[in-house]
Design a protein around this motif. Structure first.
Motif, mmCIF file in Angstrom:
data_model
loop_
_atom_site.group_PDB
_atom_site.id
_atom_site.type_symbol
_atom_site.label_atom_id
_atom_site.label_comp_id
_atom_site.label_asym_id
_atom_site.label_seq_id
_atom_site.Cartn_x
_atom_site.Cartn_y
_atom_site.Cartn_z
ATOM 1 N N GLU A 383 69.500 -18.288 61.040
ATOM 2 C CA GLU A 383 70.506 -17.996 60.022
ATOM 3 C C GLU A 383 69.232 -17.961 58.258
ATOM 4 O OE1 GLU A 383 74.301 -20.300 58.695
ATOM 5 O OE2 GLU A 383 74.797 -19.254 61.551
ATOM 6 N N LEU A 384 69.044 -19.108 58.303
ATOM 7 C CA LEU A 384 68.050 -19.564 57.325
ATOM 8 C C LEU A 384 66.760 -19.385 57.291
ATOM 9 C CD1 LEU A 384 68.699 -23.151 57.642
ATOM 10 C CD2 LEU A 384 69.578 -21.962 55.862
ATOM 11 N N LEU A 385 66.243 -18.087 58.438
ATOM 12 C CA LEU A 385 64.822 -17.098 57.959
ATOM 13 C C LEU A 385 64.236 -18.180 58.613
ATOM 14 C CD1 LEU A 385 65.831 -14.983 55.193
ATOM 15 C CD2 LEU A 385 66.303 -14.532 57.219
ATOM 16 N N ILE A 386 64.037 -18.907 59.845
ATOM 17 C CA ILE A 386 63.367 -19.798 60.138
ATOM 18 C C ILE A 386 62.802 -19.696 61.259
ATOM 19 C CG2 ILE A 386 62.409 -22.130 60.624
ATOM 20 C CD1 ILE A 386 64.249 -23.463 58.936
ATOM 21 N N THR A 387 61.708 -18.498 60.913
ATOM 22 C CA THR A 387 60.897 -17.692 62.233
ATOM 23 C C THR A 387 59.817 -18.242 62.583
ATOM 24 O OG1 THR A 387 60.087 -16.287 60.291
ATOM 25 C CG2 THR A 387 62.500 -15.994 61.306
ATOM 26 N N PRO A 388 59.859 -17.676 63.832
ATOM 27 C CA PRO A 388 58.105 -18.137 64.422
ATOM 28 C C PRO A 388 56.971 -17.674 63.826
ATOM 29 C CG PRO A 388 59.368 -17.111 66.591
ATOM 30 C CD PRO A 388 60.297 -17.454 64.762
ATOM 31 N N GLN A 389 57.452 -16.939 62.562
ATOM 32 C CA GLN A 389 56.511 -16.147 61.825
ATOM 33 C C GLN A 389 55.804 -17.480 60.650
ATOM 34 O OE1 GLN A 389 58.617 -14.509 62.410
ATOM 35 N NE2 GLN A 389 57.955 -12.556 64.259
ATOM 36 N N LEU A 390 56.545 -17.983 60.042
ATOM 37 C CA LEU A 390 56.698 -19.309 59.393
ATOM 38 C C LEU A 390 55.315 -20.687 60.251
ATOM 39 C CD1 LEU A 390 59.363 -20.443 58.396
ATOM 40 C CD2 LEU A 390 58.498 -18.475 57.274
ATOM 41 N N PRO A 391 53.465 -20.138 59.275
ATOM 42 C CA PRO A 391 52.961 -21.699 59.850
ATOM 43 C C PRO A 391 53.791 -22.437 60.019
ATOM 44 C CG PRO A 391 52.396 -20.972 57.356
ATOM 45 C CD PRO A 391 53.799 -19.791 58.095
ATOM 46 N N GLU A 392 54.857 -22.728 59.851
ATOM 47 C CA GLU A 392 54.571 -24.462 59.883
ATOM 48 C C GLU A 392 55.458 -24.497 60.963
ATOM 49 O OE1 GLU A 392 55.892 -22.972 57.122
ATOM 50 O OE2 GLU A 392 56.985 -23.206 55.666
ATOM 51 N N TYR A 393 56.343 -23.107 61.359
ATOM 52 C CA TYR A 393 57.634 -22.815 62.594
ATOM 53 C C TYR A 393 57.428 -23.684 64.071
ATOM 54 C CZ TYR A 393 60.965 -20.800 66.106
ATOM 55 O OH TYR A 393 61.916 -20.990 67.030
ATOM 56 N N PRO A 394 56.151 -24.125 64.878
ATOM 57 C CA PRO A 394 56.064 -25.130 65.697
ATOM 58 C C PRO A 394 55.802 -26.212 65.756
ATOM 59 C CG PRO A 394 54.303 -23.156 65.551
ATOM 60 C CD PRO A 394 55.482 -23.327 64.481
ATOM 61 N N LYS A 395 55.507 -26.657 64.301
ATOM 62 C CA LYS A 395 55.903 -28.247 64.380
ATOM 63 C C LYS A 395 57.181 -28.385 64.164
ATOM 64 C CE LYS A 395 54.667 -32.512 62.157
ATOM 65 N NZ LYS A 395 56.141 -32.600 61.988
ATOM 66 N N LEU A 396 58.218 -27.206 63.420
ATOM 67 C CA LEU A 396 59.355 -27.862 63.016
ATOM 68 C C LEU A 396 60.114 -27.727 64.082
ATOM 69 C CD1 LEU A 396 61.642 -28.578 61.096
ATOM 70 C CD2 LEU A 396 61.616 -25.521 60.323
ATOM 71 N N ALA A 397 59.757 -26.235 65.229
ATOM 72 C CA ALA A 397 60.889 -25.889 66.667
ATOM 73 C C ALA A 397 60.871 -27.668 67.112
ATOM 74 C CB ALA A 397 60.070 -25.298 66.740
ATOM 75 N N ASN A 398 59.076 -28.064 67.164
ATOM 76 C CA ASN A 398 59.281 -29.303 68.193
ATOM 77 C C ASN A 398 60.118 -30.619 67.282
ATOM 78 O OD1 ASN A 398 58.627 -30.450 70.336
ATOM 79 N ND2 ASN A 398 56.532 -31.547 68.724
#
Ligand code: ATP
Ligand code: MG
Length: 525
Positions: A383-398
């Motif tokens: 919903e908030l467009l936090i997608t795997p394309q964002l550079p910070e995604y892997p850390k945030l997802a973890n």
């Protein structure tokens, strides 16, 4: 013709493939011809899992030891007499590099006389046709398969065939190898090979087996996918007691090894590649005395295998202790601890843990917590467009995963509150349409049609107002404007191949019906 390099590339694990590159570079720098040989080729072609990489060089690989170490490989054993080095390549891929050689057996029970040779001669000293193939890794002939005994045909026929009638007499360890492969692949011995095998058994050729070969065959058990089956077949044929006089299947912890192989498969399915070898040896010899175990260990040439086997219980105890301590007080901390542990230790402890809490933590790590991980991205992230394309995604997802593991962020409000600061800014305005064979012309037309449509606050470059230079700031909705401005029609007619601007397809804008309707006509012209 089959493309064996391609087959190799898709069949090897990424670490094995990198290992091939490493060995290739070292051999090339030393000016030695290099071939991938033996079981590696057999398994690449037949589709079985490739447990180790067998390389053969034309030259002396003992001279390359330093180069291999510099390139990041670890040398775990060296056999001077047959000029073979055993390596662990970065990422834990096992390999051996042998000198291309001939072996002349002069006396039964004595080691052969070894001489440097060409790869073609080397293939003639091998055990079975399916193991007597070589793939060139050399410039000029890279990808060429050398298969002088038609091993590919025997792979297709699923047959184990010796290369000549004296094979078992020359090297009786081939009797054990034949049964090991027959048990592993569920392939029979070819008819004449079977006859020679029976005669060799009857003639007790096995009494002349070399001690070094026994060590190799013991170590080979460690890397079988179904070691229990192999052990049973060897026992049935009378070969298990050759490996050690007290060895029977009763010495094996059958439940332990069955559970080990099951958990190993489970870990492989999750993407881990634990080296089960030391644990396999542990269970295969569970009911031996310490002295017998020590005797068996002395026979094995690969010291890394022996050391890991010796230390396995202590290392498992250490990990169990940590799993019961503060370091693993929460699920997220347990996850982090197990993720940083060596997969082989997780594997071994999964099967041997005595404490229920340790057992449960490893079970959660391998099953339940994976489901939490797989539930990412949670809907609020999307919903908030936090997608795997964002550079910070892997850390945030973890981070999100770890919070979820600990039962935090249960409500939607909590999740949104946590995630909002990481939401990217809204997307920039859609880019100007640049379509068709002459996009500039099309944009010119559009610009001419709607000179006022330039992006607000972004005038065109100096002196080119309203001209083609305004392309980057083309109107978001050029279609209706085209209809309104007669100039635009002139421009469009003059450039019939220009496609209608695509702005109509952009989100938030209604399609410009008229232009869309006009375009096919224009095309017909
Ligand atoms: P695995 O999949 O168990 O590694 P492998 O066939 O590769 O099977 P290795 O012990 O790794 O077996 O040996 C590599 C190659 O060396 C064999 O494929 C075979 O060509 C050759 N080889 C090994 N042992 C013998 C032997 N006793 N006699 C002749 N050739 C042998
Ligand atoms: Mg091998």
């Amino acid at each position: 013709m089959a493309d064996y390099i391609y087959t190799m590339e898709i069949r090897l694990t990424p670490d094995q493939l990198k290992g091939v590159g490493l060995v290739q570079d070292v051999a090339r720098a030393a000016g030695m011809n290099l071939y991938l040989t033996g079981g590696a080729i057999r398994d690449i072609i037949s589709g079985f899992s490739i447990r180790d990489l067998d390389f053969t060089v034309q030259g002396n690989p003992l001279k390359l030891q330093k180069d291999f170490e510099k390139a990041g490989a670890r040398i775990t054993a060296v056999e001077e007499d047959i000029r073979t080095i055993f390596l662990v390549l970065p990422g834990n891929a096992r390999a051996e590099v042998s000198m291309a050689r001939t072996e002349r057996f002069e006396k039964t029970g004595k080691p052969p006389i070894v001489m440097p040779a060409t790869i073609h001669e080397d293939l003639r000293r091998r055990d079975f046709t399916v193991n007597a193939m070589a793939l060139s890794l050399n410039e000029g002939s890279r990808g060429l398969l050398l298969d002088p005994f038609n091993g590919v045909a025997d792979l297709e026929a699923k047959l184990i065939r010796i290369l000549h009638n004296y094979s078992f007499l020359e090297d009786p360890s081939r009797l054990i190898r034949a049964i090991r492969f027959a048990a592993r692949f569920h392939w029979p011995l070819e008819e004449r090979t079977q006859a020679r095998y029976d005669a060799a058994k009857e003639g007790k050729y096995i009494d002349h087996i070399l001690r070094s070969s026994i060590g190799h065959e013991i170590a080979a058990l460690a890397h079988e996918d179904d070691p229990l089956n192999v052990v049973k077949m060897l026992e049935k044929e009378g070969w298990l007691e050759i490996l050690h006089p007290h060895w029977t299947s009763a010495k094996v912890d059958t439940n332990g090894i069955t559970a080990l192989m099951k958990t190993r498969q489970q870990m492989v399915d999750l993407g881990y590649l634990p080296d089960a070898g030391p644990a396999v040896m542990y269970f295969l010899t569970s009911h031996f005395s310490d002295k017998d175990v020590a005797d068996i260990q002395k026979m094995i040439p690969r010291k890394d295998l022996v050391e890991a086997w010796r230390d396995i219980e202590d290392h498992a105890k250490e990990l169990a202790k940590r799993l019961m301590g503060k370091e693993a007080a929460t699920p997220s901390r347990t996850w982090q601890l197990l993720s940083s542990a060596r997969p082989e230790m997780v594997l071994f402890l999964a099967v041997t843990a005595k404490q229920q809490s340790v057992d449960q933590k490893i079970k959660n790590y391998l099953t339940k917590w994976r489901q939490v991980q797989q539930s990412l991205p949670i809907p609020e992230m999307t919903e908030l467009l936090i997608t795997p394309q964002l550079p910070e995604y892997p850390k945030l997802a973890n981070d999100v995963f770890l919070l979820l593991l600990d039962g935090k962020m249960r409500s939607r409000t909590e999740r949104l509150k946590y995630l909002k600061p990481f939401a990217p800014p809204p997307p920039p305005p859609p880019p100007a349409p640049r379509r068709g064979r002459q996009p500039k012309a099309a944009a010119q037309a559009a610009a001419a049609a709607n000179p006022a449509g330039a992006q607000p606050g972004k005038p065109g470059p100096k002196g080119k107002k309203g001209k083609a230079a305004a392309v980057p700031a083309a109107p978001a909705m050029p279609a209706p404007a085209a209809k309104a401005d007669p100039k635009a029609k002139v421009a469009e007619k003059a450039k019939p191949e220009a496609k209608p601007p695509k702005a109509a397809a952009q989100p938030g804008h209604k399609p410009g019906k008229k232009v869309a309707a006009k375009s096919p006509k224009k095309k017909k012209k």
